[in-house]
Design a protein around this motif. Structure first.
Motif, PDB file in Angstrom:
ATOM      1  N   HIS A  71       1.025  -1.027   0.018  1.00  0.00           N
ATOM      2  CA  HIS A  71       0.187   0.119   0.011  1.00  0.00           C
ATOM      3  C   HIS A  71       0.722   1.285   0.187  1.00  0.00           C
ATOM      4  O   HIS A  71       0.292   2.237  -0.939  1.00  0.00           O
ATOM      5  CB  HIS A  71      -0.856  -0.129   1.412  1.00  0.00           C
ATOM      6  N   THR A  88      -5.839  -3.217   4.899  1.00  0.00           N
ATOM      7  CA  THR A  88      -4.220  -3.886   4.780  1.00  0.00           C
ATOM      8  C   THR A  88      -4.951  -4.842   4.992  1.00  0.00           C
ATOM      9  O   THR A  88      -5.648  -6.062   6.012  1.00  0.00           O
ATOM     10  CB  THR A  88      -3.869  -3.594   6.129  1.00  0.00           C
ATOM     11  N   PRO A 116      -8.345   1.315   0.712  1.00  0.00           N
ATOM     12  CA  PRO A 116      -7.242   0.162   0.640  1.00  0.00           C
ATOM     13  C   PRO A 116      -7.671  -0.421   1.760  1.00  0.00           C
ATOM     14  O   PRO A 116      -8.258  -0.587   3.198  1.00  0.00           O
ATOM     15  CB  PRO A 116      -6.254   1.250   1.326  1.00  0.00           C
TER      16      PRO A 116
END
Ligand code: MLT
Ligand code: MN
Ligand code: ZN
Length: 289
Positions: free
Chosen positions: A112, A135, A133
């Motif tokens: 990222h 993780t 996004p």
């Protein structure tokens, strides 16, 4: 679980536009084309996730009926993208996805960061779509019938991200649905303990088939870079490991254009068959039920 192999070549594809090696010439002559590695996976056959976003993504999506929007809608079955690395052959296709209403991107913190800073593609496409996004953690439930686990298998950063630090640059995913499991590891620098663990008991493993031999690039292009220095375990070194896992089906993907095994009549395929392994095919469908 249903898995559609969207592309099976390494960066550049086959033939590569600027390469006149024997393999590229032969492919051009025969009209053979391998597109850059990418996978689509679904637990229920309705919601799909992409694993990597190849530069060939638009063509790959259009060639895959399961990924078309239902007629009369503007609704894509593609729910998100999982990245195995931040390499350009795995991320350039994100540009193609900018028409999406929203775009969940699953990746490690290091990946990222690269896509925010060194190659700020999420910033760029964020003006077109709602980038979300995520993780990736050790175990992630994607949809009711599909879960993903990761193993860090390498720490090679993309060339453009040389300044960045951190770990978790190259991962393998293990997908599980209805008790069956498949591992996707298109880049694998070594057969490590982490890799051995994530493939334990898996039904299918799709793995790094960039090079057949350690010195392949030297022969094809005069390069002095051995396969292992580029983060790719050569197929020949993986075969003895594969032979230790007779209950798992192994298919190689991410083939470089210099790899003789990219051609179905290669004599070297006999070694592969003897070890019980295969080369993944473009558009191949794997059904694990
Ligand atoms: C790799 O697989 O090692 C990278 O994608 C290399 C590249 O094409 O830059
Ligand atoms: Mn690559
Ligand atoms: Zn070539």
């Amino acid at each position: 679980m249903r898995v559609r192999v969207l592309g099976t070549a390494a960066g550049g594809g086959l033939p590569q536009w600027n390469c006149g090696c024997q393999s590229c010439c032969r492919a051009a002559e025969l009209g053979v084309q391998l597109s850059q590695d990418c996978l689509a996976i679904s637990g229920d056959g309705n919601s799909w996730y992409l694993v990597n976003a190849s530069p060939d993504l638009r063509t790959q999506l259009l060639a895959t009926p399961e990924l078309r929007p239902p007629p009369g809608t503007r609704r894509t079955p593609v729910e998100g993208v999982l990245l195995t690395s931040a390499e350009l052959d795995h991320t350039l296709g994100l540009l193609t996805l900018r028409e999406a209403a929203r775009l969940p991107i699953y990746a490690t913190a290091a990946v990222h960061q690269a896509l925010r800073q060194a190659f700020p593609i999420t910033e760029v496409i964020g003006s077109y779509t709602a980038v979300q996004p995520q993780t990736v953690s050790d175990r992630q439930v994607l949809t009711a019938g599909l879960a993903a686990e990761i193993a860090v298998v390498g720490d090679k950063r993309p060339r453009y991200a040389g300044e960045l630090r951190g770990t978790g640059w190259v991962v393998a995913y293990r997908f599980t649905g209805a008790g069956r499991s498949l591992v996707y590891a298109p880049c694998l620098p070594a057969w490590s303990d982490a890799f051995e663990q994530i493939i334990d008991g898996a039904d299918v493993v799709l793995l790094d088939g960039t090079f057949f031999t350690e010195d392949e690039l030297t022969h094809a292009s005069g390069s002095d870079r051995p396969a292992s220095s580029m983060g790719h375990l050569p197929i020949r070194a993986a075969l003895p490991e594969i032979a230790r896992h007779p209950r798992t089906r192994f298919l190689f993907t991410h083939l470089n254009n210099t790899n003789p095994l990219a051609h179905p009549d290669a004599p070297e395929l006999a070694d592969l068959r003897a070890a019980g392994a295969e080369i993944a095919a473009e558009r191949q469908l794997l059904v694990l039920e």
